[in-house]
Design an enzyme around this catalytic site. Structure first.
Site, short mmCIF file in Angstrom:
data_model
loop_
_atom_site.label_atom_id
_atom_site.label_comp_id
_atom_site.label_asym_id
_atom_site.label_seq_id
_atom_site.Cartn_x
_atom_site.Cartn_y
_atom_site.Cartn_z
N SER A 583 34.88 32.61 46.32
CA SER A 583 35.21 32.87 47.66
C SER A 583 35.68 32.07 48.81
O SER A 583 36.86 31.61 48.68
CB SER A 583 33.75 33.66 48.13
OG SER A 583 33.74 34.62 49.20
N ASP A 669 37.73 44.45 45.43
CA ASP A 669 36.72 43.46 46.25
C ASP A 669 37.49 43.59 47.73
O ASP A 669 38.55 43.53 47.97
CB ASP A 669 37.31 42.11 45.85
CG ASP A 669 36.51 41.16 46.45
OD1 ASP A 669 35.89 41.35 47.53
OD2 ASP A 669 36.44 39.83 45.83
N HIS A 704 33.88 41.86 44.32
CA HIS A 704 33.66 40.59 44.90
C HIS A 704 32.75 39.79 43.85
O HIS A 704 32.86 38.66 43.71
CB HIS A 704 33.28 40.41 46.23
CG HIS A 704 33.37 39.04 46.80
ND1 HIS A 704 34.45 38.36 47.10
CD2 HIS A 704 32.38 38.28 47.34
CE1 HIS A 704 34.36 37.21 47.41
NE2 HIS A 704 32.90 37.33 47.80
#
Length: 736
Positions: A583, A669, A704
């Site tokens: 991330s 995501d 995600h």
């Protein structure tokens, strides 16, 4: 918080000697595949007098909002490219299949399959979650307070709910105050679009209430018929709060709050006293809180303190004495120059800042992280000298005492539970060698009772491992804390490969906590390390501000400094480090791959935020406006534009040797969109002059967080670890 990640391998490999075999990598593993080559379709744009060229912009689906809801809507040309990349990765890593299976079996064996949490009491019941052997998803359970486990009932069976679905994730769930209903939210695509349903706990059947496109959190009012939720707009932004009455259609729900600034997000919570529901509007540096009277849910909401740029605060409540005398809010705030926060109180009737009175003063370097208020006590979690502790204050007289531990590096957390009129605080403790322990602590008697110690079914002896905390000198004179785990007997002469994890954004600190999965690396001779770099709050709030906006590059140089220090002190050597971040940590990975490729053997980039400049220039993406306070606004500011452009990983890929790179993404995501790793890998493959692997896997059925089931998640981690072991020449290393 938001998304990001990167990779690399040195141009001049370290020589082979004891402890370092040449990497057994077959460039034609699986079959003679030609690497996928994304077609170049340059798109140009003029920004602040600079011409930008993006050769792979076409990988961004114009209908990305539709794809979040229905992945089948993805452009066939984009799908074909992503599937080609997946096939190439499958072929190149095919030789590690047996190793992946072994790693998965090891990690699964360390996992107590029929594990459960310690029950949390709430009135006549106590609630907990549990797993069954072979089950991928949790069961939500309850039983009469104090009863044996045989008296429990299943409130929600995740395995039954997920049956037949490729993805299933339980977001928020909350039982009504009268214990008759359960509101729960589920995402079945990985796109973080949660649908709320309501279950009758007596019959086990869902009612007709169905609310789509929510953020996933649900908060009940005290009438047990009304609840509040946050709805996402067409750009996936949580900007509105709605009130729902059980038994009425979602179309009749009432808008309670609407955030007009698309740079702010909205979240819901409640005070421990259950007196107020909290509406929190915030970005990454400012907040504004509104109160909803939980006893009168249709009454107008009330603002606590108007938003001021740079002011962050969080609200708790204490009802005071009999009849509501002394009814007050207790507020954690950085107002008045309290960079590391202080605690104040204010009357509920007049909560404006002019009425705030200090309870706990600001102390530079002691960061107050969280405050929970009970009937007779206040508990606060704080960090000083990069280590956490819990401080208990008796509200009657202000007497304080702390709960602290002696290990060099550890993790500590509070679990506030459901009840307000209690002297019991639940907290969890672990270190990188010590499995998680759950305690109930009597805040008045100052005694603790161990309620649970994490079991490792396949066995774990903490004394077989070493946890260390070292400090790496940064280029500007700061020192970067690094938490280290290794097995006793691991040579510290530079021959060991090292797995270095980093994040460094949004003020998020990575705890030095216990993880059963890491031992699959450590038992094979790896040293595992966490670099607590700037951008987090490990050394106070200043540690965060020194790693954002104009000071963002400190995050990257801190990580490089950590790697160099570990190499110079014998934990590893240059070119023997496998870096990992996900991330926002993916941005870190991409940046250090460009800045210091010879330091790293490889980089594993999970859902990497590597296309920073283009993302921050795209105001329609879900996270872009709220992210401007973190990175800068390159649309409005020429200075921000040029600063971001100077480090944005995708924009700074050069024709040079890169380390081994493995990037991972998710098609649905909404945080780090799939095209970020896809574009980055395409450019790396075009520019990389080394023979090292450049690989990508896009999960076509997840977002995600990757795969939703606990065992499927272990399979993904096994793939990451197999990649690390392969490039380090440890694929055949025995454990023990």
């Amino acid at each position: 918080a938001s998304p990001h990640l990167s990779a690399r391998r040195g141009p001049d490999p370290a020589p082979a000697h004891e402890g370092f075999r040449p990497m057994p990598i077959d460039a034609n593993a699986g079959r003679d595949l030609v690497p996928p080559a994304a077609e170049r379709k340059p798109v140009t744009a003029l920004r602040h007098g600079t011409t930008l060229e993006d050769p792979y912009a076409w990988l961004r689906a114009d209908n990305w909002q539709e794809v979040m809801r229905d992945p089948a809507k993805l452009d066939p040309a984009i799908r074909a490219y992503l599937e080609a990349e997946n096939a190439y990765t499958e072929a190149k890593l095919g030789g590690t299949r047996a190793l992946q299976d072994t790693l998965f079996a090891e990690m699964k064996a360390r996992l107590k399959e029929d594990d459960s949490t310690v029950p949390s009491p709430d009135g006549p019941f106590e609630y907990y979650s549990s797993y069954v052997k072979g089950g991928q998803y949790p069961e939500m359970r309850r039983r009469p307070r104090g009863a044996e486990a045989s008296a429990d009932t299943i409130v929600l069976d995740g395995n039954a709910e997920a049956k037949g679905k490729t993805y299933w994730h339980l977001g928020g769930s909350a039982h009504s105050p009268d214990h008759t209903l359960l509101a729960y939210a589920v995402d079945d695509k990985g796109s973080e679009l949660y649908t709320v349903r309501v279950r009758d706990l007596a019959s086990g059947r869902d009612l007709d209430d169905v609310i789509a496109d929510t953020r996933g959190s649900v908060v009940w009012a005290n009438d047990s018929r009304t609840f509040f939720y946050v709805r996402l707009d067409e750009n996936h932004r949580p900007l509105t709060v709605w009130r729902h009455v059980v038994g009425t259609p979602a179309s009749a729900d009432v808008l309670v709050y609407e955030e007009k600034d698309i740079g702010f997000y909205v979240a819901l919570g409640h005070t421990q006293s259950q007196r107020f529901i909290l509406i929190d509007a915030h970005d990454h540096q400012s907040s504004e809180v509104y109160l909803v009277d939980a006893d009168a849910p249709t009454a107008p909401i009330r603002q606590v303190a108007a938003r001021i740029h740079g002011h962050e605060y969080a609200v708790e409540h204490h009802p005071g004495g009999a009849g509501g005398a002394g009814d007050r809010l207790i507020i954690m705030t950085n107002s008045g120059g309290a960079e590391d926060f202080r605690i104040v109180e204010a009357p509920v009737a007049s909560p404006d800042m002019e009425c705030w009175r200090e309870l706990v003063p600001h102390k530079p370097g002691r960061l107050i992280l969280e405050t929970v208020v009970y009937k007779g006590h206040m508990a606060r979690l704080e960090r000083e000298d990069s280590l956490p502790r819990i401080v208990i204050t008796r509200l009657a007289d202000g007497a304080e005492h702390a709960i602290a531990f002696d290990e060099e590096a550890y993790s500590l957390g509070m679990a506030s539970g459901y009840e307000f009129d209690t002297t019991t605080l639940r907290f969890t403790y672990s270190s990188m060698t010590t499995p998680a322990e759950t305690y109930d602590y009597d805040m008045e008697a100052r005694t603790r009772r161990l309620r649970k110690r994490q079991e490792v079914p396949s066995g774990h002896t903490p004394s077989d491992y070493v946890t260390r905390r070292v400090f790496a000198p940064a280029p500007d004179g700061e020192t970067v804390p690094v938490s280290i785990l290794y097995k006793k007997g691991t040579p510290l002469d530079g021959t060991a490969p090292l797995f270095l994890y980093g994040y460094g954004a949004y003020g998020i600190s990575i705890p030095a906590s216990f993880s059963t999965t890491r031992f699959s690396l450590v038992d094979r001779g790896f040293v595992f390390a966490i670099a607590h770099i700037r951008g987090g709050k490990d050394k106070g709030y200043r540690w965060y501000t020194d790693g954002k906006l104009a000071k963002k590059t400190n995050t990257f140089t801190d990580f490089i400094a950590a790697g160099e220090h570990l190499a110079s002190t014998g934990f590893t050597r240059r070119g023997r480090i496998v870096a990992n971040g996900g991330s926002a940590g993916g941005m870190l990975m991409g940046a250090v791959a460009n800045m210091a490729p010879d330091l790293f053997l490889g980089i594993i980039a999970d859902v990497p935020f590597v296309d920073v400049l283009n993302t921050m220039l795209d105001k329609d993406l879900p996270l872009t406006p709220p992210e401007w306070p973190e990175w800068g606004n390159p649309i409005e500011s020429s200075e921000d534009f040029h600063r971001i452009r100077a480090y944005s990983p995708y924009d700074n890929v050069e024709r040079k040797p890169y380390p081994h790179i493995f990037a991972y993404g998710g098609l649905t995501d909404p945080r780090v969109t799939y095209w970020e790793p896809a574009k980055w890998i395409a450019r790396l493959r075009e520019m990389n002059t080394s023979d090292n692997l450049v690989l990508m896997k896009i999960n076509m059925e997840a977002g995600h967080g990757g795969a939703s089931g606990r065992f499927e998640a272990l399979k993904e981690l096994a793939l990451d670890y197999a990649f690390a072991l392969m490039i380090a020449g440890r694929a055949d290393a025995a454990t023990g």
